[in-house]
Scaffold this motif. Structure first.
Motif, short mmCIF file in Angstrom:
data_model
loop_
_atom_site.label_atom_id
_atom_site.label_comp_id
_atom_site.label_asym_id
_atom_site.label_seq_id
_atom_site.Cartn_x
_atom_site.Cartn_y
_atom_site.Cartn_z
N ASN A 1 78.09 -63.11 -28.62
CA ASN A 1 77.43 -63.19 -27.32
C ASN A 1 78.00 -64.37 -26.53
O ASN A 1 78.17 -65.45 -27.09
CB ASN A 1 75.92 -63.38 -27.47
CG ASN A 1 75.26 -62.20 -28.16
OD1 ASN A 1 75.81 -61.10 -28.20
ND2 ASN A 1 74.08 -62.41 -28.70
N ILE B 1 75.21 -67.62 -38.82
CA ILE B 1 75.16 -67.68 -37.36
C ILE B 1 75.68 -69.02 -36.88
O ILE B 1 75.40 -70.07 -37.48
CB ILE B 1 73.73 -67.44 -36.84
CG1 ILE B 1 73.28 -66.01 -37.14
CG2 ILE B 1 73.64 -67.69 -35.33
CD1 ILE B 1 71.88 -65.70 -36.66
N ASP B 2 76.42 -68.99 -35.80
CA ASP B 2 76.90 -70.21 -35.16
C ASP B 2 76.59 -70.11 -33.66
O ASP B 2 76.93 -69.12 -33.02
CB ASP B 2 78.42 -70.36 -35.38
CG ASP B 2 78.97 -71.62 -34.73
OD1 ASP B 2 78.18 -72.57 -34.53
OD2 ASP B 2 80.16 -71.65 -34.41
N GLU B 3 75.93 -71.11 -33.12
CA GLU B 3 75.62 -71.15 -31.70
C GLU B 3 76.24 -72.40 -31.10
O GLU B 3 75.94 -73.51 -31.54
CB GLU B 3 74.11 -71.13 -31.46
CG GLU B 3 73.46 -69.84 -31.93
CD GLU B 3 72.05 -69.67 -31.40
OE1 GLU B 3 71.87 -69.81 -30.17
OE2 GLU B 3 71.15 -69.40 -32.19
N SER B 4 77.12 -72.22 -30.11
CA SER B 4 77.83 -73.33 -29.49
C SER B 4 77.56 -73.34 -28.00
O SER B 4 77.45 -72.29 -27.36
CB SER B 4 79.34 -73.20 -29.73
OG SER B 4 79.62 -73.14 -31.12
N PHE C 1 77.58 -70.50 -23.12
CA PHE C 1 76.74 -70.40 -24.31
C PHE C 1 77.34 -69.31 -25.20
O PHE C 1 77.39 -68.14 -24.81
CB PHE C 1 75.30 -70.03 -23.93
CG PHE C 1 74.67 -71.00 -22.95
CD1 PHE C 1 73.84 -72.01 -23.40
CD2 PHE C 1 74.90 -70.89 -21.59
CE1 PHE C 1 73.24 -72.89 -22.50
CE2 PHE C 1 74.32 -71.76 -20.68
CZ PHE C 1 73.49 -72.77 -21.15
N HIS D 1 77.17 -59.56 -24.16
CA HIS D 1 76.55 -59.50 -25.48
C HIS D 1 77.05 -58.25 -26.21
O HIS D 1 76.92 -57.13 -25.68
CB HIS D 1 75.03 -59.46 -25.37
CG HIS D 1 74.43 -60.76 -24.92
ND1 HIS D 1 73.07 -60.98 -24.90
CD2 HIS D 1 75.00 -61.91 -24.50
CE1 HIS D 1 72.83 -62.21 -24.47
NE2 HIS D 1 73.99 -62.79 -24.21
N LYS E 1 77.44 -67.42 -29.00
CA LYS E 1 76.76 -67.17 -30.27
C LYS E 1 77.60 -66.22 -31.10
O LYS E 1 77.93 -65.12 -30.66
CB LYS E 1 75.37 -66.58 -30.04
CG LYS E 1 74.63 -66.24 -31.33
CD LYS E 1 73.26 -65.67 -31.06
CE LYS E 1 72.53 -65.31 -32.35
NZ LYS E 1 71.18 -64.75 -32.09
N THR E 2 77.97 -66.66 -32.31
CA THR E 2 78.72 -65.84 -33.25
C THR E 2 77.87 -65.60 -34.48
O THR E 2 77.32 -66.56 -35.05
CB THR E 2 80.03 -66.53 -33.66
OG1 THR E 2 80.75 -66.92 -32.50
CG2 THR E 2 80.89 -65.59 -34.50
N GLY E 3 77.74 -64.36 -34.90
CA GLY E 3 76.91 -64.06 -36.06
C GLY E 3 77.54 -63.01 -36.95
O GLY E 3 78.19 -62.06 -36.48
N GLU F 1 78.96 -73.76 -37.91
CA GLU F 1 78.05 -74.91 -37.91
C GLU F 1 78.21 -75.75 -39.17
O GLU F 1 77.24 -76.09 -39.85
CB GLU F 1 76.61 -74.45 -37.73
CG GLU F 1 76.34 -73.82 -36.37
CD GLU F 1 74.88 -73.58 -36.10
OE1 GLU F 1 74.09 -73.48 -37.05
OE2 GLU F 1 74.52 -73.50 -34.91
#
Length: 304
Positions: A140, A200-203, A170, A106, A172-174, A123
């Motif tokens: 992250n 924010i993008d969570e993949s 997992f 992170h 997470k890009t923000g 997203e």
């Protein structure tokens, strides 16, 4: 995430308990990693330093060309960082085991003025970041693995086994700061000058298989050499990734239940993931996430 992994592992334990024999055998070697009882749970926690190199292919709105933005060099994320890891093993029926492990990376950093403007798709929404903008970046990545091991070769002081498992990433890009929203209009991308402040993008990758070998050898009472190697590679239409995990070290018995391990680890995850907008074949969110570690690691474990 750990709560979900715990629920999953608990379900597997319950299934294996019904499979395990009620009248298990006592191992011939009391120093075996499976210990003197058929069923055993081992919890291990530790830490190590990682080296990261992460980038994303974004679009320059002025030149209309794609270029690669580096999270470490351009957005100032830490390149080297201390990371924790967690592992749990359940040994049953002398030769069988289940395992689950988790690692996290992170990072957050802030840049006072972006030198090159870029547009990014998170997203399915396109965002515009102008030159000179103040930008806070978060990247992250958590990696969870669940698997099964079988000791196909055993002796009085050694074990050799094969492992198969699944791992999930997992990501997470923000971005936070001076960010404008964009829309697709007349086969072009038009952006609003009013900042949104946050994107924010969570993949989550689908569970992907890995395979490996592991072994241990007790060379002196209370001291055991341990090693494992795991590998994975996949190439699909929009995803290409690989995982390599090689570890070798010495485990020392502190007490009957507590053990300490010092090991040398080579660990590498390399993921390329492509996304497209609906406007032609514009690539405004192609990820290249490279996460590696080569060096020592320390851990303590408890058996019960």
């Amino acid at each position: 995430m750990l709560k979900k992994l715990g629920i999953l592992f608990t379900c597997l334990l319950a299934a294996c308990q019904t499979f395990a024999a009620d009248n298990g055998q006592i191992l011939q070697d009391s120093a075996s990693t499976i210990s003197d009882v058929d069923n055993q749970i081992v919890l291990r926690i530790g830490g190590f330093y990682s080296n990261s190199n992460s980038s994303m292919d974004v679009t320059n709105p002025i030149l209309g060309q794609d270029f690669k933005i580096d999270f470490e060099k351009d957005l100032k994320l830490e390149e080297s960082q201390f990371l924790p890891f967690f592992e749990m093993f359940y040994h049953f029926n002398e030769r069988h085991s289940l395992y689950i492990d988790w690692k996290q990376l992170h990072r957050t950093a802030e840049v006072m003025g972006i030198t090159t403007p870029f547009q990014v798709n998170l997203e399915d929404n396109i965002y515009d970041i102008k030159a000179g903008a103040k930008l806070k970046t978060t990247l992250n990545m958590d990696i969870a693995r669940l698997g099964y091991g079988y000791n196909f070769y055993q002796g009085n002081s050694y074990n050799l086994g094969l492992s198969v498992g699944l791992h999930t990433m997992f990501i997470k890009t923000g971005f936070e700061g001076d960010i404008g929203a964009c829309i697709e209009q007349d086969l072009a991308i038009k952006c609003d000058s009013q900042p949104l402040n946050r994107a924010i993008d969570e993949s989550v990758t689908a569970p992907l298989p890995d395979i490996g070998l592991y072994g241990d050898y007790e060379f002196s009472p209370g001291f055991r050499f341990t090693a494992h190697a795991q590998y994975f590679y996949i190439k699909l239409d929009d995803l290409k990734g690989s995982l390599v995990d090689i570890r070798a070290g010495v485990e020392a018995e502190i007490t009957e239940n507590w053990h300490m391990t010092a090991a040398f680890n080579y660990y590498e995850v390399d993921v390329d993931y492509s996304q497209k907008t609906s406007v032609g074949d514009i690539h405004v969110a192609d990820y290249n996430l490279y996460y590696s570690f080569i060096g020592p690691m320390l851990s303590v474990s408890y058996r019960f």
